[in-house]
Enzyme design. Structure first.
Site, PDB file in Angstrom:
ATOM      1  N   GLU A   1      32.763  13.762   8.872  1.00 53.90           N
ATOM      2  CA  GLU A   1      33.583  14.431   9.887  1.00 53.90           C
ATOM      3  C   GLU A   1      34.845  14.997   9.234  1.00 53.90           C
ATOM      4  OE1 GLU A   1      33.034  14.968  13.198  1.00 53.90           O
ATOM      5  OE2 GLU A   1      34.765  16.162  12.630  1.00 53.90           O
TER       6      GLU A   1
ATOM      7  N   CYS B   1      43.766   8.442   8.058  1.00 53.69           N
ATOM      8  CA  CYS B   1      42.743   8.898   7.104  1.00 53.69           C
ATOM      9  C   CYS B   1      43.218   8.958   5.659  1.00 53.69           C
ATOM     10  CB  CYS B   1      42.234  10.258   7.541  1.00 53.69           C
ATOM     11  SG  CYS B   1      41.673  10.246   9.237  1.00 53.69           S
TER      12      CYS B   1
ATOM     13  N   LYS C   1      44.158   5.579   4.008  1.00 46.25           N
ATOM     14  CA  LYS C   1      42.977   4.700   3.910  1.00 46.25           C
ATOM     15  C   LYS C   1      41.970   5.263   2.899  1.00 46.25           C
ATOM     16  CE  LYS C   1      39.945   5.181   7.459  1.00 46.25           C
ATOM     17  NZ  LYS C   1      38.599   5.538   7.047  1.00 46.25           N
TER      18      LYS C   1
ATOM     19  N   VAL D   1      36.497  10.181  16.272  1.00 43.98           N
ATOM     20  CA  VAL D   1      35.296  10.816  15.721  1.00 43.98           C
ATOM     21  C   VAL D   1      34.143  10.755  16.733  1.00 43.98           C
ATOM     22  CG1 VAL D   1      33.557  10.628  13.901  1.00 43.98           C
ATOM     23  CG2 VAL D   1      35.980  10.409  13.340  1.00 43.98           C
TER      24      VAL D   1
ATOM     25  N   ASN E   1      39.408  14.700   1.482  1.00 40.57           N
ATOM     26  CA  ASN E   1      40.635  14.064   1.968  1.00 40.57           C
ATOM     27  C   ASN E   1      41.585  13.724   0.816  1.00 40.57           C
ATOM     28  OD1 ASN E   1      40.164  14.228   4.645  1.00 40.57           O
ATOM     29  ND2 ASN E   1      40.044  12.036   5.034  1.00 40.57           N
TER      30      ASN E   1
ATOM     31  N   ALA F   1      56.252  20.225   1.978  1.00 37.91           N
ATOM     32  CA  ALA F   1      56.906  19.045   1.416  1.00 37.91           C
ATOM     33  C   ALA F   1      57.516  18.210   2.539  1.00 37.91           C
ATOM     34  CB  ALA F   1      57.991  19.484   0.441  1.00 37.91           C
TER      35      ALA F   1
HETATM   36  C1  UGA Z   1      43.048  14.435   8.063  1.00 35.89           C
HETATM   37  C2  UGA Z   1      42.374  15.721   7.550  1.00 35.89           C
HETATM   38  O1  UGA Z   1      43.259  16.844   7.694  1.00 35.89           O
HETATM   39  C3  UGA Z   1      41.061  16.008   8.280  1.00 35.89           C
HETATM   40  O2  UGA Z   1      40.403  17.120   7.684  1.00 35.89           O
HETATM   41  C4  UGA Z   1      40.162  14.765   8.181  1.00 35.89           C
HETATM   42  O3  UGA Z   1      38.926  14.965   8.878  1.00 35.89           O
HETATM   43  C5  UGA Z   1      40.896  13.585   8.792  1.00 35.89           C
HETATM   44  O4  UGA Z   1      42.096  13.358   8.035  1.00 35.89           O
HETATM   45  C6  UGA Z   1      39.967  12.390   8.754  1.00 35.89           C
HETATM   46  O5  UGA Z   1      39.557  11.989   7.662  1.00 35.89           O
HETATM   47  O6  UGA Z   1      39.543  11.919   9.805  1.00 35.89           O
HETATM   48  P1  UGA Z   1      44.746  13.876  10.095  1.00 35.89           P
HETATM   49  O7  UGA Z   1      45.000  12.582   9.407  1.00 35.89           O
HETATM   50  O8  UGA Z   1      44.458  13.894  11.550  1.00 35.89           O
HETATM   51  O9  UGA Z   1      43.483  14.662   9.407  1.00 35.89           O
HETATM   52  O10 UGA Z   1      46.046  14.753   9.916  1.00 35.89           O
HETATM   53  P2  UGA Z   1      46.627  15.919   8.977  1.00 35.89           P
HETATM   54  O11 UGA Z   1      47.064  17.015   9.842  1.00 35.89           O
HETATM   55  O12 UGA Z   1      45.726  16.246   7.867  1.00 35.89           O
HETATM   56  O13 UGA Z   1      47.951  15.215   8.419  1.00 35.89           O
HETATM   57  C7  UGA Z   1      47.915  14.033   7.631  1.00 35.89           C
HETATM   58  C8  UGA Z   1      49.298  13.719   7.097  1.00 35.89           C
HETATM   59  O14 UGA Z   1      49.663  14.646   6.071  1.00 35.89           O
HETATM   60  C9  UGA Z   1      50.431  13.802   8.137  1.00 35.89           C
HETATM   61  O15 UGA Z   1      51.278  12.700   7.970  1.00 35.89           O
HETATM   62  C10 UGA Z   1      51.153  15.094   7.807  1.00 35.89           C
HETATM   63  O16 UGA Z   1      52.515  15.052   8.158  1.00 35.89           O
HETATM   64  C11 UGA Z   1      50.979  15.136   6.306  1.00 35.89           C
HETATM   65  N1  UGA Z   1      51.065  16.510   5.734  1.00 35.89           N
HETATM   66  C12 UGA Z   1      50.108  17.423   6.017  1.00 35.89           C
HETATM   67  C13 UGA Z   1      52.121  16.829   4.892  1.00 35.89           C
HETATM   68  O17 UGA Z   1      53.008  15.986   4.609  1.00 35.89           O
HETATM   69  N2  UGA Z   1      52.185  18.077   4.342  1.00 35.89           N
HETATM   70  C14 UGA Z   1      51.239  19.021   4.606  1.00 35.89           C
HETATM   71  O18 UGA Z   1      51.353  20.140   4.058  1.00 35.89           O
HETATM   72  C15 UGA Z   1      50.189  18.695   5.472  1.00 35.89           C
END
Ligand code: UGA
Length: 451
Positions: free
Chosen positions: A154, A263, A266, A14, A211, A255
């Site tokens: 953020e 994120c 937590k 961040v 989130n 899925a």
């Molecule tokens: C997430 C949010 O997408 C951001 O908008 C937010 O700012 C960030 O947390 C944060 O709070 O800092 P991030 O954790 O980097 O971002 O990653 P994501 O791409 O959102 O994926 C999170 C998890 O969800 C991964 O394990 C991914 O595999 C899983 N996921 C995501 C799924 O299982 N299915 C989906 O359709 C999308």
């Protein structure tokens, strides 16, 4: 645009990305961190984290003389017009957010700020924290200066952090006061994003609510996927059909074996615990967490349907990171699956293009007597060679691009359990490969020769 003198506390995802992007838009930015090695690395124009586009902007900012790095927080905060706080708020054992790093920075600001300044909290913090920060600053400032606090959560995701910051879906500015609003309007004048002005507590809530809603969407589609398996429906088709409804949207309906990262796990636990302290229960958030915990075990359950015992079974594991494009392992399903496989006596062969070293470090403390052994492989083919079971834990592009024939060629009587739905079942069938392919929420493909 009026260029501002800005300090940014924390050079994690961040803080660093914020600092670099603010400098890109013409502000004079000093990034502060207590980690000397990190600051030395940044001063040399190297990014300690992997993010597309970050190194280029970092080097441009340094060359233009607009971006500096220091471990001397007091000097950076003394004459800053705006101070962003972007330090971590890790999970405590009880699930609540640990605010020690945030208040460590706040104390230093109180002791050193030498001019009127807007303190902007970017870290994800429980609702009401900004009020506490402002109260602390008012009560402990060393100099007679006005320190006003605004919440500016953020929304960047790892792997697309620079793009998400320069072209944010929205910039939320939470403040009830006139001056912080005007200052932040100026700071973000050149950013290509809608700006939304809210109260401070609403801004803090927007972060958690966003989130936790995304996490809820994932847990929801995962439960639907599990049901699809029992009734012969295909979750990809179901998600596509749902996504056409713009009120639902097609994003975050993939899925799989659950969400991980720094994120969602937590922030769901933090809001759940925050609500409990306030004497209420967020049933949907609690359910989101519970479903995700179960979902991480889904491939192991599927494996157990084929093997009475995993002792002595050679298992190929493709992908260790919590998602592709990062070496981050926080809350990754691999940290649950691989130790379990080893504890049951399986011989694990693991591949990941970037997270292997981090994983080996994390696993080092978890070895047990009677456990199977783990071998890290350099290529997917090497990983699969001689294995009879393959678990796909991360949808790396290298995995999604595989010809299913490779499983049949390299493995013995292959069973492939895909936790990220990397292949279309039809493509697996049409490839002519002889294997059993199971994924999440879709019918299995069994093309093995029948005895
Ligand atoms: C997430 C949010 O997408 C951001 O908008 C937010 O700012 C960030 O947390 C944060 O709070 O800092 P991030 O954790 O980097 O971002 O990653 P994501 O791409 O959102 O994926 C999170 C998890 O969800 C991964 O394990 C991914 O595999 C899983 N996921 C995501 C799924 O299982 N299915 C989906 O359709 C999308």
């Amino acid at each position: 645009m009026s260029a501002k003198k800005i300090a940014v506390a924390g050079t994690g995802y961040v803080g660093l990305v914020t600092g670099v992007c603010l400098a890109h838009h013409g502000h004079r930015v000093t990034c502060v961190d207590v980690d000397e090695a990190k600051i030395a690395c940044l001063k040399a124009g190297k990014s300690p984290i992997y993010e597309p586009g970050l190194t280029e902007l970092l080097q441009q900012g340094i060359e233009a003389g607009r971006l500096q790095f220091t471990t001397d927080g007091a000097a950076a905060y003394r004459d800053a017009e705006v101070i962003f706080i972007g330090v971590g708020t890790p999970e405590r054992e009880d699930g609540s957010a640990n605010l020690d790093y945030v208040f460590g920075v706040v104390r230093e600001i109180a002791a050193s700020a030498g001019r009127d300044c807007v303190v902007v909290v970017k870290s994800t913090v429980p609702i009401g924290t900004n009020d506490e920060v402002e109260r602390y600053l008012a009560g402990h400032r060393a100099n007679p200066v006005k320190l006003e606090v605004a919440s500016n959560p953020e929304f960047l995701a790892q792997g697309t952090a620079v793009r998400d910051t320069l072209h944010a879906s929205r910039i939320v500015i939470g403040t009830e006061a006139e001056r912080p609003r005007r200052v932040l309007e100026e700071v973000y004048a050149d950013f290509d994003a809608p700006k939304l002005f809210t109260g401070r507590r609403s801004a803090e809530m927007i972060k958690y609510a966003s989130n936790d809603f995304l996490a809820l969407k994932i847990s929801y589609i995962n439960e639907i996927a599990n049901l699809c398996e029992t009734v012969g429906a295909d979750v990809d088709e179901v998600a596509a059909g749902m996504g056409y409804d713009r009120r639902i949207g097609r994003h975050f309906l993939r899925a799989g074996i659950g969400y991980g990262g720094s994120c969602f796990p937590k922030d769901t636990k933090a809001l759940d615990s925050f609500a409990a302290i306030r004497g209420t229960r967020l049933k949907t958030v609690a359910a989101t967490i519970e479903v995700n915990e179960g979902q991480k075990r889904r491939l192991l359950e599927k494996a157990r349907a084929h093997y009475k015992s995993l002792a002595g079974v050679t298992v190929a594991v493709l992908g260790l990171a919590f998602k592709p494009g990062t070496d981050d392992l926080r809350e990754a399903p691999s940290l649950l699956c691989v130790p379990r496989l080893l504890a049951e006596g399986a011989q694990v062969r693991a591949w990941d293009p970037v997270a292997r070293q981090n994983f080996a470090r994390r696993l080092a403390g978890m070895q047990c007597p009677g456990c199977g052994e783990i071998t890290y492989c350099d290529s997917i083919e090497e990983t699969l060679t001689g294995a009879e079971l393959c678990l796909i834990l991360t949808e790396w592009p290298e995995v999604c691009a595989l010809d299913p024939q490779l499983f049949a060629k390299a493995m013995r009587a292959p069973i492939v359990l895909d936790g990220r739905n990397c292949f279309a079942p039809k493509a697996v069938r049409d490839s002519g490969a002889k294997l059993l392919y199971e994924s999440i929420g879709r019918a299995p493909v069994d093309t093995r020769e029948k005895a």
